[in-house]
Design an enzyme around this catalytic site. Structure first.
Site, PDB file in Angstrom:
ATOM      1  N   CYS A 150     -23.020  11.085  -9.409  1.00 30.87           N
ATOM      2  CA  CYS A 150     -23.994  11.952 -10.079  1.00 30.87           C
ATOM      3  C   CYS A 150     -25.045  12.446  -9.076  1.00 30.87           C
ATOM      4  CB  CYS A 150     -24.618  11.246 -11.281  1.00 30.87           C
ATOM      5  SG  CYS A 150     -25.510  12.387 -12.366  1.00 30.87           S
TER       6      CYS A 150
ATOM      7  N   HIS B 162     -20.140   9.702 -14.433  1.00 31.62           N
ATOM      8  CA  HIS B 162     -20.575   8.308 -14.362  1.00 31.62           C
ATOM      9  C   HIS B 162     -19.436   7.348 -14.703  1.00 31.62           C
ATOM     10  CE1 HIS B 162     -24.923   8.663 -13.687  1.00 31.62           C
ATOM     11  NE2 HIS B 162     -24.874   9.752 -14.426  1.00 31.62           N
TER      12      HIS B 162
ATOM     13  N   GLU C 254     -19.422   4.384 -13.994  1.00 34.05           N
ATOM     14  CA  GLU C 254     -20.052   3.087 -14.223  1.00 34.05           C
ATOM     15  C   GLU C 254     -20.700   2.974 -15.607  1.00 34.05           C
ATOM     16  OE1 GLU C 254     -23.639   5.401 -12.685  1.00 34.05           O
ATOM     17  OE2 GLU C 254     -21.481   5.613 -12.967  1.00 34.05           O
TER      18      GLU C 254
END
Length: 252
Positions: free
Chosen positions: A119, A220, A222
């Protein structure tokens, strides 16, 4: 678990955001996911906050890392990519972190240290190499984020098309559903970066350096709601690049 342990520097903007406790708690969850998946993949990790360290201390603290992950966070200060503030939905800036992470990306390129940008980390890679940003994407479409809600509720799932000839396609395939929350994107890619993935609206979703083991993704992996296989796959690729870089260094 892989037998050879390597060292991964996980670099964020700042360690704590007391002014934004809900956002801070959400970020802590995502950083913990990176640290956990990295440990399961055979890495030892250091969590490093660029905004608390500045350029010299960040470079010193990551000097022995076999690879680096630069995570998301606040908007990059426009002065680092030749633009002005005052754009729609402008977020807070953290110029100390910007400057330090830019220096880290440039050193990673010089030393061929494998780097993954996520990001904002993907955007800072491009800015570090002379690229620009699209300062605001259309919120109404809801493709890249759900606007007007807290960060932990703003994630949007969407399809990304990945260049079959890219290194990234070898990791994730050529069509992948990703989870994102951003209102900015790379405009003109920095020197040496090749666009390897785009969203349906044409926004740049991933870049790779043409020579160095440097990759950025706008989404993202994660996030708790992301495809559970994506982050381990990206970290495994980073590990292979670090092992390869280590072998090349020892042979030199």
């Amino acid at each position: 678990m892989p037998s050879e342990t390597l060292h991964l520097a996980v670099v964020e903007v700042t360690r704590h955001r007391p002014h934004a406790p809900r956002y801070d708690a959400y970020v802590q969850t995502m950083v913990a996911r990176v640290l956990g998946d990295a440990a399961r993949g055979g890495w030892t990790t250091d969590r490093v906050a660029a905004g608390e360290l500045g350029v010299d201390a960040l470079l010193a603290s990551t000097a022995r890392a076999d690879a680096v992950v630069v995570l998301g966070g606040e908007d990059i200060s426009p002065r680092f990519y030749g633009a002005s503030g005052g754009y729609p939905s402008e977020g807070p800036h953290h110029a100390v972190a910007d400057e330090a992470q830019i220096a880290l990306v440039r050193r990673s390129l010089e030393t061929r240290t494998p780097l993954l940008g996520v990001c904002r980390g993907h955007q800072i890679m491009s800015v570090a190499l002379g690229g620009t940003l699209e300062q605001h994407l259309d919120d109404e479409a809801g493709l890249h984020r759900t606007a007007g809600v807290p960060a932990d509720l703003s994630m949007a799932d969407h399809l990304v098309a990945i260049d079959p000839a890219s290194r990234l396609a070898g990791v994730l395939g050529t069509r992948v559903v990703v989870r994102s929350s951003h209102h900015q994107a790379i405009g003109r890619p920095g020197a040496g970066l090749r666009v390897v993935a785009r969203a349906a609206d044409g926004a740049i979703e991933a870049v790779e350096h043409v020579e160095a083991p440097i990759t950025g993704v706008q989404w993202h992996p994660e996030d708790p709601g992301a495809d559970r296989a994506q982050l381990p796959a990206l970290l495994a690729r980073l590990r292979l690049e670090a092992l390869s870089a280590g072998r090349a260094s020892r042979a030199a």
